[in-house]
Design an enzyme around this catalytic site. Structure first.
Site, PDB file in Angstrom:
ATOM      1  N   ARG A 195      44.250  43.124  31.629  1.00 25.14           N
ATOM      2  CA  ARG A 195      43.122  43.496  32.500  1.00 25.14           C
ATOM      3  C   ARG A 195      43.002  45.007  32.609  1.00 25.14           C
ATOM      4  NH1 ARG A 195      41.266  40.937  36.418  1.00 25.14           N
ATOM      5  NH2 ARG A 195      41.480  42.736  37.782  1.00 25.14           N
ATOM      6  N   ASP A 229      53.679  42.986  44.685  1.00 29.19           N
ATOM      7  CA  ASP A 229      54.372  42.760  43.406  1.00 29.19           C
ATOM      8  C   ASP A 229      55.850  42.466  43.598  1.00 29.19           C
ATOM      9  OD1 ASP A 229      52.468  45.234  41.531  1.00 29.19           O
ATOM     10  OD2 ASP A 229      52.016  43.204  42.201  1.00 29.19           O
ATOM     11  N   ARG A 237      40.348  38.443  41.321  1.00 30.03           N
ATOM     12  CA  ARG A 237      40.468  39.884  41.015  1.00 30.03           C
ATOM     13  C   ARG A 237      39.156  40.490  40.525  1.00 30.03           C
ATOM     14  NH1 ARG A 237      46.128  40.934  38.145  1.00 30.03           N
ATOM     15  NH2 ARG A 237      45.829  43.002  39.042  1.00 30.03           N
ATOM     16  N   PRO A 238      38.110  40.465  41.339  1.00 26.17           N
ATOM     17  CA  PRO A 238      36.848  41.113  40.945  1.00 26.17           C
ATOM     18  C   PRO A 238      37.020  42.620  40.799  1.00 26.17           C
ATOM     19  CG  PRO A 238      36.829  40.515  43.271  1.00 26.17           C
ATOM     20  CD  PRO A 238      38.096  39.942  42.703  1.00 26.17           C
ATOM     21  N   ILE A 239      36.053  43.277  40.165  1.00 29.64           N
ATOM     22  CA  ILE A 239      36.134  44.744  40.064  1.00 29.64           C
ATOM     23  C   ILE A 239      34.865  45.388  40.632  1.00 29.64           C
ATOM     24  CG2 ILE A 239      37.737  44.712  38.116  1.00 29.64           C
ATOM     25  CD1 ILE A 239      35.373  45.535  36.332  1.00 29.64           C
ATOM     26  N   ASP A 240      34.277  44.728  41.615  1.00 29.52           N
ATOM     27  CA  ASP A 240      33.035  45.243  42.219  1.00 29.52           C
ATOM     28  C   ASP A 240      33.194  46.649  42.799  1.00 29.52           C
ATOM     29  OD1 ASP A 240      34.685  43.525  43.986  1.00 29.52           O
ATOM     30  OD2 ASP A 240      33.415  44.404  45.528  1.00 29.52           O
ATOM     31  N   GLN A 241      34.356  46.966  43.309  1.00 29.34           N
ATOM     32  CA  GLN A 241      34.548  48.305  43.901  1.00 29.34           C
ATOM     33  C   GLN A 241      34.588  49.387  42.827  1.00 29.34           C
ATOM     34  OE1 GLN A 241      34.712  48.725  47.503  1.00 29.34           O
ATOM     35  NE2 GLN A 241      33.806  46.720  47.073  1.00 29.34           N
ATOM     36  N   ILE A 278      47.281  40.184  49.950  1.00 30.38           N
ATOM     37  CA  ILE A 278      46.517  40.917  48.929  1.00 30.38           C
ATOM     38  C   ILE A 278      45.817  39.959  47.959  1.00 30.38           C
ATOM     39  CG2 ILE A 278      46.630  42.665  47.098  1.00 30.38           C
ATOM     40  CD1 ILE A 278      47.471  43.840  49.777  1.00 30.38           C
ATOM     41  N   ARG A 336      55.530  41.399  29.617  1.00 26.55           N
ATOM     42  CA  ARG A 336      54.398  42.324  29.823  1.00 26.55           C
ATOM     43  C   ARG A 336      54.830  43.524  30.641  1.00 26.55           C
ATOM     44  NH1 ARG A 336      49.147  39.481  32.061  1.00 26.55           N
ATOM     45  NH2 ARG A 336      48.653  41.678  32.112  1.00 26.55           N
ATOM     46  N   CYS A 368      42.983  36.166  36.879  1.00 23.60           N
ATOM     47  CA  CYS A 368      44.284  35.915  36.250  1.00 23.60           C
ATOM     48  C   CYS A 368      45.007  34.935  37.163  1.00 23.60           C
ATOM     49  CB  CYS A 368      45.033  37.216  36.031  1.00 23.60           C
ATOM     50  SG  CYS A 368      45.856  37.784  37.462  1.00 23.60           S
ATOM     51  N   LYS A 428      55.095  50.805  34.787  1.00 27.46           N
ATOM     52  CA  LYS A 428      54.046  50.182  33.958  1.00 27.46           C
ATOM     53  C   LYS A 428      52.659  50.476  34.536  1.00 27.46           C
ATOM     54  CE  LYS A 428      52.906  45.801  34.741  1.00 27.46           C
ATOM     55  NZ  LYS A 428      51.497  45.388  34.975  1.00 27.46           N
ATOM     56  N   ASN A 429      52.509  50.320  35.856  1.00 23.06           N
ATOM     57  CA  ASN A 429      51.167  50.420  36.439  1.00 23.06           C
ATOM     58  C   ASN A 429      50.670  51.853  36.528  1.00 23.06           C
ATOM     59  OD1 ASN A 429      51.142  47.705  36.525  1.00 23.06           O
ATOM     60  ND2 ASN A 429      51.607  47.524  38.704  1.00 23.06           N
TER      61      ASN A 429
HETATM   62  C1  EPZ Z   1      47.143  46.739  40.712  1.00 22.53           C
HETATM   63  O1  EPZ Z   1      46.206  45.709  40.463  1.00 22.53           O
HETATM   64  C2  EPZ Z   1      48.392  46.342  39.952  1.00 22.53           C
HETATM   65  N1  EPZ Z   1      48.083  46.263  38.531  1.00 22.53           N
HETATM   66  C3  EPZ Z   1      48.897  44.992  40.449  1.00 22.53           C
HETATM   67  O2  EPZ Z   1      50.139  44.743  39.790  1.00 22.53           O
HETATM   68  C4  EPZ Z   1      49.176  45.100  41.948  1.00 22.53           C
HETATM   69  O3  EPZ Z   1      49.559  43.824  42.429  1.00 22.53           O
HETATM   70  C5  EPZ Z   1      47.910  45.570  42.671  1.00 22.53           C
HETATM   71  O4  EPZ Z   1      47.463  46.816  42.111  1.00 22.53           O
HETATM   72  C6  EPZ Z   1      48.162  45.795  44.155  1.00 22.53           C
HETATM   73  O5  EPZ Z   1      49.178  46.729  44.316  1.00 22.53           O
HETATM   74  C7  EPZ Z   1      48.013  47.416  37.826  1.00 22.53           C
HETATM   75  O6  EPZ Z   1      48.176  48.495  38.364  1.00 22.53           O
HETATM   76  C8  EPZ Z   1      47.740  47.270  36.352  1.00 22.53           C
HETATM   77  P1  EPZ Z   1      43.799  46.048  43.596  1.00 22.53           P
HETATM   78  P2  EPZ Z   1      44.667  45.934  40.903  1.00 22.53           P
HETATM   79  O7  EPZ Z   1      42.515  46.523  43.020  1.00 22.53           O
HETATM   80  O8  EPZ Z   1      44.330  47.364  40.791  1.00 22.53           O
HETATM   81  C9  EPZ Z   1      40.648  43.050  45.566  1.00 22.53           C
HETATM   82  C10 EPZ Z   1      51.694  43.584  38.505  1.00 22.53           C
HETATM   83  O9  EPZ Z   1      52.354  42.573  38.767  1.00 22.53           O
HETATM   84  N2  EPZ Z   1      39.639  43.818  44.816  1.00 22.53           N
HETATM   85  O10 EPZ Z   1      44.606  46.961  44.439  1.00 22.53           O
HETATM   86  O11 EPZ Z   1      43.825  44.953  40.170  1.00 22.53           O
HETATM   87  C11 EPZ Z   1      41.587  42.285  44.639  1.00 22.53           C
HETATM   88  O12 EPZ Z   1      41.042  41.029  44.298  1.00 22.53           O
HETATM   89  C12 EPZ Z   1      50.227  43.632  38.885  1.00 22.53           C
HETATM   90  O13 EPZ Z   1      52.144  44.624  37.977  1.00 22.53           O
HETATM   91  C13 EPZ Z   1      38.290  43.504  44.971  1.00 22.53           C
HETATM   92  O14 EPZ Z   1      37.940  42.585  45.692  1.00 22.53           O
HETATM   93  O15 EPZ Z   1      44.734  45.520  42.429  1.00 22.53           O
HETATM   94  C14 EPZ Z   1      42.819  42.153  45.494  1.00 22.53           C
HETATM   95  O16 EPZ Z   1      42.657  41.068  46.379  1.00 22.53           O
HETATM   96  C15 EPZ Z   1      49.743  42.328  39.488  1.00 22.53           C
HETATM   97  N3  EPZ Z   1      37.372  44.230  44.288  1.00 22.53           N
HETATM   98  C16 EPZ Z   1      42.831  43.452  46.303  1.00 22.53           C
HETATM   99  O17 EPZ Z   1      41.501  43.959  46.250  1.00 22.53           O
HETATM  100  C17 EPZ Z   1      37.726  45.277  43.461  1.00 22.53           C
HETATM  101  O18 EPZ Z   1      36.839  45.919  42.870  1.00 22.53           O
HETATM  102  C18 EPZ Z   1      43.771  44.531  45.768  1.00 22.53           C
HETATM  103  O19 EPZ Z   1      43.519  44.664  44.386  1.00 22.53           O
HETATM  104  C19 EPZ Z   1      39.098  45.581  43.318  1.00 22.53           C
HETATM  105  C20 EPZ Z   1      40.030  44.843  44.017  1.00 22.53           C
END
Ligand code: EPZ
Length: 430
Positions: free
Chosen positions: A93, A305, A122-126, A327, A397, A117, A22-23
């Site tokens: 998202r 996950d 889950r910010p997207i600042d990066q 995480i 989902r 969620c 899925k991801n």
């Molecule tokens: C992906 O989410 C997956 N979702 C998540 O799976 C998975 O848990 C996660 O990666 C970690 O492996 C999809 O691929 C659709 P991250 P993502 O950016 O990309 C912080 C599932 O169950 N962060 O790696 O959103 C964030 O808050 C889902 O299938 C920032 O602070 O995860 C987290 O603490 C749940 N700023 C950490 O980094 C940012 O800009 C890792 O998040 C981005 C992330």
């Protein structure tokens, strides 16, 4: 509202086929619009998230043709709108992957800011830091991210933390930037590699995916491709833990064993036998399971996950286990639900302490998010008596035909939507 009703106690046995990841699929579907030619994607999971994203892609004007349950053709030449509707980001998202895809191709994208969620803010600042580094302006306007650029130029980007989403989104935009981009501290997940391979099959020039330094040489345009998505290692791991929790013997087919190494290691540590074959793994859990410590980490560490699933399994292991979630800040919401089934689990900050009990008992529980829901099903399969899992829309989902695949392994589980159906199930299994 649909729910699962389960009669626990049957050790799962038999074979189960894993669907596409899925991801990986969510990012690949978004990236598919980056060419004006037709892309054929195979081994796509038929789950709610991918179906919603295909609707979003259609809504901005792309042509989407479902060839069958797991194959889709996408042609982005007819896109007329670079603004994604709020209803889609509210549902999933990962619509934010359209930011990197549209910015890369059209140098303009507008996507509503995803809310938090159930597992954290889950910010997207990066992601936005990466777009700015490539020369795009980024503003938040009326709840939407508006990003645009005259021209995207390659850049040397250091991610402040390992982020799957940011790595993928920046990789997409950088593919059509001019010059070279380096992403440091990149995520190494198998689905990051899958997206890079897909983009390269469309003519991108990406090297180093799967390591923490990804190098991208921008190209003028991308072309048609046919691509098959990797198997879903999280779906696979979920079935592996379902086998362990029910003390069963299950062959999980259509997997890449290398992607499951952290999961396999933990299953062996708690007393399961795991046999690896070319594209399948067999999990045999005969006797008692043992306690362990597990800490979630970015790949190749133990996946976040898969955190609820191992916790549900450890609930009936012998001894005291410790599960640490490094995480996300709020990924133990299922713990109270497990307690209602007789688990002895105590959450302190980002750690859960689990004292194994002899047996769980069925109860009415509610899924708070995708993987928590899967974990409650695992607990229900292992428990004595009847479990009802509410809010299974979360589970749908990310898991294709979840209850059908479990029934194929001997589970007594049905998807129901009324009390009457629950009564019928109770009568049938009693
Ligand atoms: C992906 O989410 C997956 N979702 C998540 O799976 C998975 O848990 C996660 O990666 C970690 O492996 C999809 O691929 C659709 P991250 P993502 O950016 O990309 C912080 C599932 O169950 N962060 O790696 O959103 C964030 O808050 C889902 O299938 C920032 O602070 O995860 C987290 O603490 C749940 N700023 C950490 O980094 C940012 O800009 C890792 O998040 C981005 C992330």
């Amino acid at each position: 509202m649909e729910r699962y009703v389960i009669k626990g106690g049957n050790p799962l046995a038999g074979e189960v086929e894993i669907a596409g990841a899925k991801n990986a699929a969510l990012a690949i579907l978004a990236a598919a619009i980056m060419t004006d030619e037709t892309v054929l994607i195979e081994n796509m999971p038929d789950v709610r998230d991918t179906n919603v994203l295909l609707e979003a892609i259609q809504e901005i004007g792309a042509i989407v043709e479902r060839v069958d349950k797991s194959r889709v053709k996408i042609n982005g030449s007819t896109i007329t709108n670079v603004s994604v509707d709020y209803e889609f980001i509210k549902k999933i998202r990962a619509s934010y992957y359209l930011l990197g895809a549209l910015l890369g191709k059209y140098k303009h994208a507008e996507v509503p800011l995803p809310g938090g969620c159930n597992i954290g803010s889950r910010p997207i600042d990066q992601h936005l830091k990466g777009f700015r580094a490539l020369g795009a302006s980024v503003e938040i306007r009326h709840g939407a991210i508006v990003t645009q650029a005259e021209k995207l130029r390659g850049s040397h980007i250091f991610l402040d933390m390992v982020s799957v989403g940011a790595t993928i989104n920046i990789m997409m935009a950088a593919s059509l930037a001019s010059g070279r981009t380096i992403i440091e501290n990149a995520a190494r997940e198998p689905h990051v590699v899958d997206v890079a391979n897909f983009l390269n099959s469309m003519g991108a020039n990406i090297k180093g995916a799967g390591t923490d330094v990804i190098r991208i040489k921008g190209v003028e345009k991308l072309h048609k491709a046919e691509y098959s998505i990797i198997p879903d290692q999280i779906e696979a791991g979920t079935f592996m833990f379902a086998a362990a929790a029910t003390r069963g013997d299950v062959l999980v087919k259509n997997v890449i064993p290398k992607h499951l190494e952290a999961t396999t290691a933990k299953l062996e540590e708690i007393g399961c036998e795991v046999k690896e074959f070319d594209d399948s793994v067999r999990v045999i859990a005969a006797g008692n399971l043992r306690r362990t410590h597990v800490k979630t980490l970015p790949y190749p560490g133990y996946p976040t996950d898969m955190q609820p699933q191992i916790a549900a399994t450890l609930a009936t292991a012998t001894g005291t286990s410790i599960v640490t979630e490094s995480i996300f800040e709020n990924r133990f919401k299922y713990a109270d639900e497990l307690s209602r089934m007789g688990a002895n689990i105590k959450v302190e900050g980002n750690t859960a302490i689990i004292d194994g009990v002899g047996r769980l008992t069925g109860a009415r529980v509610s899924a708070s998010d995708l993987r928590a829901g899967a974990a409650l099903v695992i607990a229900g399969l292992a428990a004595e008596g009847i479990t009802i899992v509410d809010d299974i829309v979360y589970i749908q989902r990310g898991y294709e035909d979840f209850e059908v695949k479990l029934r194929g392994l001997g589970a007594e589980i049905e998807k129901v939507s009324s009390e009457k159906e629950i009564q019928k199930f109770r009568l049938r299994v009693s």
